[in-house]
Design a protein around this motif. Structure first.
Motif, short mmCIF file in Angstrom:
data_model
loop_
_atom_site.label_atom_id
_atom_site.label_comp_id
_atom_site.label_asym_id
_atom_site.label_seq_id
_atom_site.Cartn_x
_atom_site.Cartn_y
_atom_site.Cartn_z
N LEU A 76 -40.86 -21.55 70.65
CA LEU A 76 -39.97 -21.31 71.78
C LEU A 76 -38.52 -21.24 71.30
O LEU A 76 -38.16 -21.75 70.23
CB LEU A 76 -40.11 -22.43 72.81
N ARG A 77 -37.70 -20.63 72.11
CA ARG A 77 -36.26 -20.62 71.84
C ARG A 77 -35.67 -21.99 72.20
O ARG A 77 -36.28 -22.76 72.95
CB ARG A 77 -35.57 -19.54 72.67
N PRO A 78 -34.49 -22.32 71.70
CA PRO A 78 -33.84 -23.58 72.07
C PRO A 78 -33.63 -23.67 73.58
O PRO A 78 -33.53 -22.66 74.27
CB PRO A 78 -32.51 -23.53 71.32
N ILE A 98 -40.16 -17.16 74.50
CA ILE A 98 -40.76 -17.14 73.16
C ILE A 98 -39.80 -16.49 72.18
O ILE A 98 -39.22 -15.44 72.45
CB ILE A 98 -42.10 -16.38 73.16
N ASP A 99 -39.64 -17.11 71.03
CA ASP A 99 -38.81 -16.55 69.96
C ASP A 99 -39.64 -15.53 69.20
O ASP A 99 -40.21 -15.83 68.15
CB ASP A 99 -38.33 -17.68 69.03
N GLU A 100 -39.70 -14.31 69.73
CA GLU A 100 -40.54 -13.29 69.13
C GLU A 100 -40.05 -12.89 67.74
O GLU A 100 -40.85 -12.59 66.85
CB GLU A 100 -40.63 -12.08 70.05
N THR A 101 -38.74 -12.89 67.55
CA THR A 101 -38.20 -12.55 66.23
C THR A 101 -38.65 -13.57 65.19
O THR A 101 -39.10 -13.21 64.10
CB THR A 101 -36.67 -12.49 66.28
N GLY A 102 -38.55 -14.86 65.55
CA GLY A 102 -38.99 -15.90 64.62
C GLY A 102 -40.49 -15.86 64.39
O GLY A 102 -40.96 -16.11 63.27
N LEU A 103 -41.24 -15.54 65.42
CA LEU A 103 -42.69 -15.46 65.30
C LEU A 103 -43.09 -14.33 64.36
O LEU A 103 -44.00 -14.49 63.52
CB LEU A 103 -43.30 -15.24 66.69
N ARG A 104 -42.43 -13.21 64.48
CA ARG A 104 -42.71 -12.10 63.55
C ARG A 104 -42.32 -12.48 62.12
O ARG A 104 -43.07 -12.28 61.17
CB ARG A 104 -41.94 -10.85 63.97
N ARG A 105 -41.11 -13.02 61.99
CA ARG A 105 -40.58 -13.31 60.66
C ARG A 105 -41.39 -14.37 59.93
O ARG A 105 -41.65 -14.25 58.73
CB ARG A 105 -39.12 -13.77 60.80
N GLU A 106 -41.78 -15.42 60.65
CA GLU A 106 -42.40 -16.57 60.00
C GLU A 106 -43.93 -16.55 60.00
O GLU A 106 -44.54 -17.29 59.24
CB GLU A 106 -41.92 -17.86 60.68
N VAL A 107 -44.53 -15.70 60.85
CA VAL A 107 -46.00 -15.73 60.95
C VAL A 107 -46.62 -14.35 60.85
O VAL A 107 -47.40 -14.06 59.93
CB VAL A 107 -46.44 -16.40 62.28
#
Length: 222
Positions: A76-78, A98-107
């Motif tokens: 999730l976003r902050p 949902i932090d979609e950018t982080g989800l793509r980048r990290e997973v």
């Protein structure tokens, strides 16, 4: 659209078989199957997507595939971003929790074609509103990566298989926690604008979790 009743145990068995078949390939276009299989288990909390994803782990491993379950709520976003327009704003919930950018980048990108295979199992701890400080994990070859959560489809996240859990509006309202009923307009908007039931690889109707059903689309898919 045809609906086939199925027992909960049989559902897990058939879905496991489907994922094992896709993971083994070959793909529809005859190309080499992906090094890892990225699977969305998409549905509102009332549909218990986390529970279904978790139920698939042991059968997938018994079928010879490493399996890892991650939850979208750990990406999730902050709070300052999620609650910018209020804590119970359905449009904000739909568009940006949902932090979609982080989800793509990290997973999803690391688990995808040409990726490193090194994923972060969680990014944000919503309870403390701080980074989770989780350690990276190396995916064994051929891992089936299950990401469960709500509102996962239609936003361009790269999945190899999309499983969508659907409830009728009445069942969704009935089974949603009263404290979370403010989210119902978001799910109505999702059904209308994204229509995941029309394109997901597997659609499961779960109005009654004791009596689920496998849905086959009019085009024969599902």
């Amino acid at each position: 659209m045809r609906v086939r009743p199925i027992s909960p145990d049989r559902l897990v068995t058939e879905l496991t078989e489907r994922l094992l078949t896709v993971a083994a390939g070959p793909t529809v276009d005859g190309s080499t199957p992906p090094a890892h299989l990225r699977v969305a288990v998409d549905g509102p909390p009332a549909a218990a997507p986390d529970r279904l994803a978790e139920a698939l782990i042991d059968p997938l491993r018994a079928g010879g595939r490493p399996a890892l379950h991650l939850r979208a709520e750990d990406f999730l976003r902050p709070a300052s971003v999620r609650f910018e327009f209020g804590r119970t704003n359905p449009d904000a919930y739909y568009e940006g929790w949902i932090d979609e950018t982080g989800l793509r980048r990290e997973v999803l990108d690391p688990a995808g074609p040409g990726g490193t295979g090194r994923v972060l199992p969680s990014l944000w701890d919503a309870r403390t509103d701080r980074a989770s400080r989780a350690a990276y994990q190396e995916l064994p070859p051929g891992t089936v990566l299950l990401l469960s959560g709500a509102l996962l489809l239609g936003g361009g996240l790269p999945f190899d298989v999309a499983v969508h859990l659907v409830l009728s509006p009445a069942a969704l309202a009935r089974r949603t926690d009263p404290a979370q009923r403010w989210t119902l307009p978001a799910f109505a908007r999702y059904a209308d604008e994204v229509a995941p039931q029309s394109f997901a690889d597997v659609v499961l109707r779960v109005d009654d979790p004791r009596h689920p059903a496998w849905v086959q689309r009019a085009d024969g898919a599902g």
